[in-house]
Design a protein around this motif. Structure first.
Motif, mmCIF file in Angstrom:
data_model
loop_
_atom_site.group_PDB
_atom_site.id
_atom_site.type_symbol
_atom_site.label_atom_id
_atom_site.label_comp_id
_atom_site.label_asym_id
_atom_site.label_seq_id
_atom_site.Cartn_x
_atom_site.Cartn_y
_atom_site.Cartn_z
ATOM 1 N N PRO A 116 2.270 -34.211 53.466
ATOM 2 C CA PRO A 116 2.450 -33.431 52.241
ATOM 3 C C PRO A 116 2.775 -31.970 52.521
ATOM 4 O O PRO A 116 2.108 -31.323 53.322
ATOM 5 N N THR A 117 3.835 -31.477 51.879
ATOM 6 C CA THR A 117 4.223 -30.061 51.978
ATOM 7 C C THR A 117 4.454 -29.518 50.574
ATOM 8 O O THR A 117 4.619 -30.277 49.618
ATOM 9 N N LEU A 118 4.491 -28.206 50.507
ATOM 10 C CA LEU A 118 4.645 -27.569 49.197
ATOM 11 C C LEU A 118 6.130 -27.423 48.877
ATOM 12 O O LEU A 118 6.661 -26.328 48.752
ATOM 13 N N THR A 163 9.611 -29.313 46.620
ATOM 14 C CA THR A 163 10.114 -30.371 45.736
ATOM 15 C C THR A 163 10.990 -31.302 46.575
ATOM 16 O O THR A 163 11.325 -30.987 47.716
ATOM 17 N N THR A 187 17.794 -24.564 45.069
ATOM 18 C CA THR A 187 18.509 -25.741 45.571
ATOM 19 C C THR A 187 19.703 -26.089 44.694
ATOM 20 O O THR A 187 20.556 -26.858 45.108
ATOM 21 N N MET A 197 18.637 -31.143 55.802
ATOM 22 C CA MET A 197 20.053 -30.949 56.073
ATOM 23 C C MET A 197 20.356 -29.548 56.580
ATOM 24 O O MET A 197 21.489 -29.256 56.918
ATOM 25 N N MET A 216 23.662 -36.031 48.621
ATOM 26 C CA MET A 216 23.179 -35.597 49.931
ATOM 27 C C MET A 216 22.619 -36.830 50.627
ATOM 28 O O MET A 216 21.498 -37.233 50.361
ATOM 29 N N VAL A 218 24.360 -19.801 43.989
ATOM 30 C CA VAL A 218 24.560 -21.022 43.215
ATOM 31 C C VAL A 218 24.697 -20.652 41.742
ATOM 32 O O VAL A 218 23.915 -19.884 41.219
ATOM 33 N N GLU A 227 14.094 -31.992 46.264
ATOM 34 C CA GLU A 227 15.385 -31.387 46.607
ATOM 35 C C GLU A 227 15.234 -30.386 47.752
ATOM 36 O O GLU A 227 16.087 -30.307 48.643
ATOM 37 N N MET A 228 14.152 -29.604 47.716
ATOM 38 C CA MET A 228 13.921 -28.621 48.780
ATOM 39 C C MET A 228 13.721 -29.313 50.114
ATOM 40 O O MET A 228 14.202 -28.861 51.155
ATOM 41 N N LEU A 287 -2.375 -33.017 46.860
ATOM 42 C CA LEU A 287 -1.402 -32.105 47.477
ATOM 43 C C LEU A 287 -2.049 -30.751 47.739
ATOM 44 O O LEU A 287 -1.883 -30.158 48.810
ATOM 45 N N VAL A 296 -2.591 -28.974 51.424
ATOM 46 C CA VAL A 296 -1.923 -27.717 51.779
ATOM 47 C C VAL A 296 -2.926 -26.566 51.965
ATOM 48 O O VAL A 296 -2.810 -25.791 52.906
ATOM 49 N N GLU A 353 21.557 -22.685 50.342
ATOM 50 C CA GLU A 353 22.481 -22.216 49.302
ATOM 51 C C GLU A 353 21.830 -21.084 48.543
ATOM 52 O O GLU A 353 20.775 -21.248 47.941
ATOM 53 N N VAL A 372 14.920 -32.228 50.975
ATOM 54 C CA VAL A 372 16.207 -32.772 51.419
ATOM 55 C C VAL A 372 17.056 -31.669 52.031
ATOM 56 O O VAL A 372 17.658 -31.837 53.096
ATOM 57 N N MET A 373 17.070 -30.527 51.366
ATOM 58 C CA MET A 373 17.878 -29.401 51.873
ATOM 59 C C MET A 373 17.359 -28.896 53.191
ATOM 60 O O MET A 373 18.128 -28.518 54.075
ATOM 61 N N LYS A 421 20.544 -26.665 54.976
ATOM 62 C CA LYS A 421 21.510 -25.917 54.176
ATOM 63 C C LYS A 421 20.755 -24.868 53.412
ATOM 64 O O LYS A 421 19.707 -25.153 52.837
#
Lengths: 173, 252
Positions: B224-226, B228, A166, B237, A91, B244, B230-231, A121, A125, B241, B233-234, B239
């Motif tokens: 900072p957000t809650l 990961t 994901t 983008m 990606m 899966v 990958e989340m 964190l 939050v 999914e 990045v998604m 997306k």
């Protein structure tokens, strides 16, 4: 010890004695250079023997993949079934107007940052809402919020499910 | 102690600093691993590699160094006096104490810490002929011979331009400086000491298009957000999914 073994051979020349490695010379028997006999390695007879074993104990002679991760699995018959989701998808974000470059100029002074921990964190939050709720008396007797926000209402199972959605493999075990 | 660490420690600090190369690269280019145990559970991690190197004016990552330390070449050991506080740097004014140019002063052009050597510009030279052919006598080149830092060369006091012994002392501000024992004058660190292969001094470095600038580097864009990685990045983008195939559900 070696000397006594030689002497015993002289006394009984026709008897084949089995020699045991006890002397210092044989301490160097740690040369395992030729013992990794995977895939096409080994003599023909060795491979034939191995083929016979394969049906009974397949785990004894697994195929060595040199660290390459599979993009599917083998079914009971041995056919390989490709799983498209197992193929890693890169990606790559759009890098137009992105100011950070691969190298850093030597003129730049050292940037020192403290570690961003889980505590930090949490504070980022949740802390603001907690403080506001406390001031407005919106916390019940246990300290839980009476009007939880989306993040506060999240359970651990739901959070893990969200992360797994994901399709990433970091939760693989 | 790990062998590779020992070998790499022979390379001087000043050498690494001037090269401006990553230390891993210098270590990797120097080492000559003849055989390594395979990466399997029945093997202990052992390597058969060259342990003794002959350090010369050729730098350890060069091809000439490799030629001089070819496999099978054994050189007699060179005993190098260990110097705790290195005091002579590139750009220092020194006086030569031995040889044909005894008594002359010059500026240090190269420092080879592995042999306690210093090459002074234009002093202690000899002629050598490169590119010799059958018909061609070769091009005459004047090349400097190295001088030992311990007893063949001496730092020069800038106040009276005479050779002097020095001591490392601290100023009132807490800066560590070299002080001439005879006069007490501070010998400042030469500007050429900061020089590396890439730049003359850090402030004089010319930024190239692939360099990140200071203004961009010091900006804080992290919120900072809650989520990961990958989340995140998604999310970027856009997306979502949902269907899966979970890897854990695949029959092994």
């Amino acid at each position: 010890m070696v000397l006594t073994m030689y002497l015993s051979r002289l006394v009984l020349p026709l008897k084949w004695t089995r020699a045991i490695s006890t002397s210092v010379v044989n301490n160097g028997k740690r040369n395992f250079r030729k013992f990794l006999l995977h895939n096409k390695r080994g003599s023909r007879s060795f491979k034939e023997e191995r083929k016979k074993l394969k049906g009974n104990e397949p785990t004894d002679v697994p195929v060595y993949h040199y660290g390459v991760r599979p993009t599917g699995y083998h079914d009971a018959k041995g056919n390989f079934i490709a799983v498209p989701e197992m193929i890693p998808e890169l990606m790559v974000p759009d890098l137009t107007d992105f100011k950070l470059k691969p190298y850093v100029s030597y003129r730049v002074p050292d940037v020192v940052q403290s570690e961003f921990t889980a505590q930090d964190l949490f504070d980022a939050v949740y802390s603001r809402k907690i403080v506001e709720d406390f001031k407005n008396n919106k916390l019940d007797s246990n300290g839980n919020p009476t009007e939880p926000s989306e993040e506060e209402a999240l359970t651990p199972e739901e959070a893990k499910e969200r992360a797994r959605r994901t399709g990433s493999d970091i939760f693989e075990y | 102690m790990r062998l590779t660490l020992l070998l790499f420690e022979n390379v001087g600090e000043l050498t690494k600093k001037y090269a401006n190369l990553p230390e891993r690269y210098i270590k990797r280019s120097m080492e000559q691993v003849y055989w390594k145990t395979p990466n399997a559970i029945q093997y202990l991690p052992r390597t058969v590699q060259r342990k003794k190197f002959r350090f010369t004016t050729n730098r350890p990552w060069t091809y000439q160094f490799l030629q001089q330390n070819e496999r099978g070449t054994h050189r007699k050991k060179v005993f190098v006096e260990p110097i705790l506080e290195w005091s002579i740097f590139r750009g220092d004014r020194v006086q030569v104490l031995v040889g044909r140019d005894k008594g002359k002063q010059g500026i240090v052009s190269r420092v080879i810490q592995e042999r306690n050597w210093v090459l002074v510009q234009g002093l202690n030279c000899h002629m050598r002929f490169t590119g010799k052919d059958k018909d061609f006598p070769g091009v005459a080149v004047l090349s400097e011979a190295p001088l030992l830092v311990t007893n063949q060369v001496s730092l020069v006091d800038p106040s009276d331009l005479l050779p002097t012994k020095i001591e490392w002392r601290f100023t009132e501000e807490g800066e560590r400086v070299r002080v001439s024992e005879r006069t007490g004058r501070i010998i400042p660190m030469p500007l050429m000491a900061d020089e590396t292969h890439d730049y003359k001094s850090k402030s004089a470095y010319k930024e190239s298009p692939k360099d990140t600038v200071e203004s961009e580097l010091t900006k804080i864009t992290f919120s900072p957000t809650l989520r990961t990685f990958e989340m995140d990045v998604m999310n970027e983008m856009e997306k979502k999914e949902e269907n899966v195939t979970n890897v854990a559900d695949v029959p092994s």
